[in-house]
Design a protein around this motif. Sequence first.
Motif, PDB file in Angstrom:
ATOM      1  N   UNK A 129      24.591  57.270  37.498  1.00 52.97           N
ATOM      2  CA  UNK A 129      25.579  57.448  36.443  1.00 52.97           C
ATOM      3  C   UNK A 129      26.928  57.877  37.033  1.00 52.97           C
ATOM      4  N   UNK A 130      26.870  58.813  37.986  1.00 53.59           N
ATOM      5  CA  UNK A 130      28.103  59.293  38.614  1.00 53.59           C
ATOM      6  C   UNK A 130      28.829  58.149  39.307  1.00 53.59           C
ATOM      7  N   UNK A 131      28.043  57.265  39.913  1.00 46.68           N
ATOM      8  CA  UNK A 131      28.654  56.152  40.616  1.00 46.68           C
ATOM      9  C   UNK A 131      29.261  55.145  39.636  1.00 46.68           C
ATOM     10  N   UNK A 132      28.510  54.807  38.613  1.00 47.78           N
ATOM     11  CA  UNK A 132      28.949  53.744  37.704  1.00 47.78           C
ATOM     12  C   UNK A 132      30.045  54.200  36.744  1.00 47.78           C
ATOM     13  N   UNK A 133      30.225  55.509  36.636  1.00 53.08           N
ATOM     14  CA  UNK A 133      31.212  56.074  35.733  1.00 53.08           C
ATOM     15  C   UNK A 133      32.641  55.620  36.058  1.00 53.08           C
ATOM     16  N   UNK A 134      32.947  55.553  37.329  1.00 53.22           N
ATOM     17  CA  UNK A 134      34.258  55.091  37.757  1.00 53.22           C
ATOM     18  C   UNK A 134      34.112  54.488  39.152  1.00 53.22           C
ATOM     19  N   UNK A 135      33.871  53.191  39.174  1.00 48.26           N
ATOM     20  CA  UNK A 135      33.534  52.517  40.419  1.00 48.26           C
ATOM     21  C   UNK A 135      34.593  52.676  41.494  1.00 48.26           C
ATOM     22  N   UNK A 136      35.848  52.565  41.085  1.00 50.21           N
ATOM     23  CA  UNK A 136      36.927  52.574  42.069  1.00 50.21           C
ATOM     24  C   UNK A 136      37.018  53.928  42.759  1.00 50.21           C
ATOM     25  N   UNK A 137      37.040  54.985  41.949  1.00 54.62           N
ATOM     26  CA  UNK A 137      37.137  56.330  42.517  1.00 54.62           C
ATOM     27  C   UNK A 137      35.878  56.675  43.312  1.00 54.62           C
ATOM     28  N   UNK A 138      34.719  56.255  42.785  1.00 53.05           N
ATOM     29  CA  UNK A 138      33.455  56.554  43.466  1.00 53.05           C
ATOM     30  C   UNK A 138      33.424  55.864  44.832  1.00 53.05           C
ATOM     31  N   UNK A 139      33.857  54.601  44.868  1.00 55.92           N
ATOM     32  CA  UNK A 139      33.878  53.885  46.146  1.00 55.92           C
ATOM     33  C   UNK A 139      34.805  54.553  47.148  1.00 55.92           C
ATOM     34  N   UNK A 140      35.937  55.004  46.671  1.00 53.39           N
ATOM     35  CA  UNK A 140      36.866  55.699  47.544  1.00 53.39           C
ATOM     36  C   UNK A 140      36.221  56.974  48.101  1.00 53.39           C
ATOM     37  N   UNK A 141      35.569  57.699  47.207  1.00 55.13           N
ATOM     38  CA  UNK A 141      34.904  58.932  47.637  1.00 55.13           C
ATOM     39  C   UNK A 141      33.831  58.644  48.690  1.00 55.13           C
ATOM     40  N   UNK A 142      32.989  57.610  48.425  1.00 52.31           N
ATOM     41  CA  UNK A 142      31.921  57.296  49.373  1.00 52.31           C
ATOM     42  C   UNK A 142      32.471  56.840  50.728  1.00 52.31           C
ATOM     43  N   UNK A 143      33.557  56.093  50.701  1.00 49.66           N
ATOM     44  CA  UNK A 143      34.182  55.691  51.965  1.00 49.66           C
ATOM     45  C   UNK A 143      34.638  56.913  52.755  1.00 49.66           C
ATOM     46  N   UNK A 144      35.352  57.820  52.067  1.00 49.17           N
ATOM     47  CA  UNK A 144      35.838  59.031  52.731  1.00 49.17           C
ATOM     48  C   UNK A 144      34.676  59.835  53.317  1.00 49.17           C
ATOM     49  N   UNK A 145      33.634  59.949  52.502  1.00 41.39           N
ATOM     50  CA  UNK A 145      32.517  60.807  52.866  1.00 41.39           C
ATOM     51  C   UNK A 145      31.724  60.225  54.044  1.00 41.39           C
ATOM     52  N   UNK A 146      31.585  58.891  54.067  1.00 42.06           N
ATOM     53  CA  UNK A 146      30.839  58.325  55.201  1.00 42.06           C
ATOM     54  C   UNK A 146      31.704  58.284  56.451  1.00 42.06           C
ATOM     55  N   UNK A 147      33.025  58.187  56.276  1.00 43.52           N
ATOM     56  CA  UNK A 147      33.923  58.309  57.430  1.00 43.52           C
ATOM     57  C   UNK A 147      33.793  59.688  58.062  1.00 43.52           C
ATOM     58  N   UNK A 148      33.647  60.674  57.202  1.00 41.28           N
ATOM     59  CA  UNK A 148      33.452  62.043  57.681  1.00 41.28           C
ATOM     60  C   UNK A 148      32.129  62.194  58.435  1.00 41.28           C
ATOM     61  N   UNK A 149      31.140  61.359  58.073  1.00 42.82           N
ATOM     62  CA  UNK A 149      29.832  61.438  58.723  1.00 42.82           C
ATOM     63  C   UNK A 149      28.759  62.079  57.877  1.00 42.82           C
ATOM     64  N   UNK A 150      29.048  62.313  56.609  1.00 41.27           N
ATOM     65  CA  UNK A 150      28.046  62.901  55.713  1.00 41.27           C
ATOM     66  C   UNK A 150      27.127  61.816  55.166  1.00 41.27           C
ATOM     67  N   UNK A 151      25.995  62.251  54.620  1.00 41.81           N
ATOM     68  CA  UNK A 151      25.049  61.329  54.023  1.00 41.81           C
ATOM     69  C   UNK A 151      25.148  61.353  52.501  1.00 41.81           C
ATOM     70  N   UNK A 152      24.689  60.242  51.898  1.00 43.53           N
ATOM     71  CA  UNK A 152      24.693  60.134  50.435  1.00 43.53           C
ATOM     72  C   UNK A 152      23.264  59.887  49.956  1.00 43.53           C
ATOM     73  N   UNK A 153      22.844  60.653  48.966  1.00 42.97           N
ATOM     74  CA  UNK A 153      21.518  60.454  48.360  1.00 42.97           C
ATOM     75  C   UNK A 153      21.694  60.096  46.897  1.00 42.97           C
TER      76      UNK A 153
END
Length: 278
Positions: free
Chosen positions: A152-176
């Motif tokens: 739900x968090x992802x689908x709520x705002x795809x553009x912002x969520x994608x940006x967040x996931x890109x930033x977060x994986x660039x940092x080296x964190x994991x996503x569950x």
Amino acid sequence: AKKEGKSQYCFFQENMLIEHQRKIDIANAIEPGLERGEFYICYQPKVSSDAEPRGVEALVRWNSHSLGRVAPSDFIPIAERSGKISALTDWVVERVCRDVADYFQDLPVPILVSLNLSAYDLKRYQFSDFIRSTFETHSVRPELIEFEVTEHAYLDNLEMANRFFNDISELGCRVALDDFGTGYSSLSYLTRIPIDLIKIDKQFVENIGLTARDDALVLTIIEMAKRLGIELCAEGVETEAQRDFLKIHGCNLMQGYLFDRPQELEQLKAIFATTISE
Ligand code: C2E
Ligand code: CA
Ligand code: CA
Ligand code: CA
């Protein structure tokens, strides 16, 4: 009969008013509660099928001066709707980073630390900057941190969520991906976001062994994760039968009361002192 109907209606309305007032009280008590240190974190271990600790999930707790204990399932949705969630999430990120720096990071085996994020957090500008700078402040290694989000968090705002996931994986964190299987029906996002781990929702785990179809559903999720090359964790494991089923079918990360309840850090340290060895 008509009269009775009317009084029931009034009773219903009165309950709604009380409930509504409680929501307002909760919303208004969050910020002062953060200032007064009423919130704290419990950590629940994630273990291998042989009960070896592999990670922990941070779960927020609130013992309010004015309201007593309030469950996260009560106050998180209210915090989200009243705009208080960002302050709460920031507090959780900061608190967990300190615990990672002071304790988890120095353990002799790698222990992943997961945090829960709300849909709202993914839409915040500069949230990933806040995360990065909090890591820097506490010298936290980003590879040890995992963010749990719902579909739900992802689908709520795809553009912002994608940006967040890109930033977060660039940092080296994991996503569950949390609460898997309970939300929307579309699975297409599974190939579009960098998901490291899927958490099988406890409602599926609870139903293991009930009917052949319930079991088939869990088996299908396990198979799907394998094929996608995504790790899997089952949550809400309460019985040995559930654990054995999951283990036999190749789900080797589990979390639940069968192993450990969420613990305050000091108790968790005592548990890890006996279960983690060099
Ligand atoms: P969740 O992320 O799905 O967390 C799992 C919930 O299941 C937790 O409830 C945990 O205590 C509980 N649980 C663990 N093992 C078992 C088990 O074997 N059986 C059963 N019946 N329950 C088990 P909790 O701590 O009350 O949290 C409820 C929800 O509140 C979480 O669900 C999460 O969505 C939210 N939440 C908790 N902490 C945070 C936080 O720091 N930030 C945000 N945004 N949400 C949070
Ligand atoms: Ca340290
Ligand atoms: Ca979670
Ligand atoms: Ca969950």
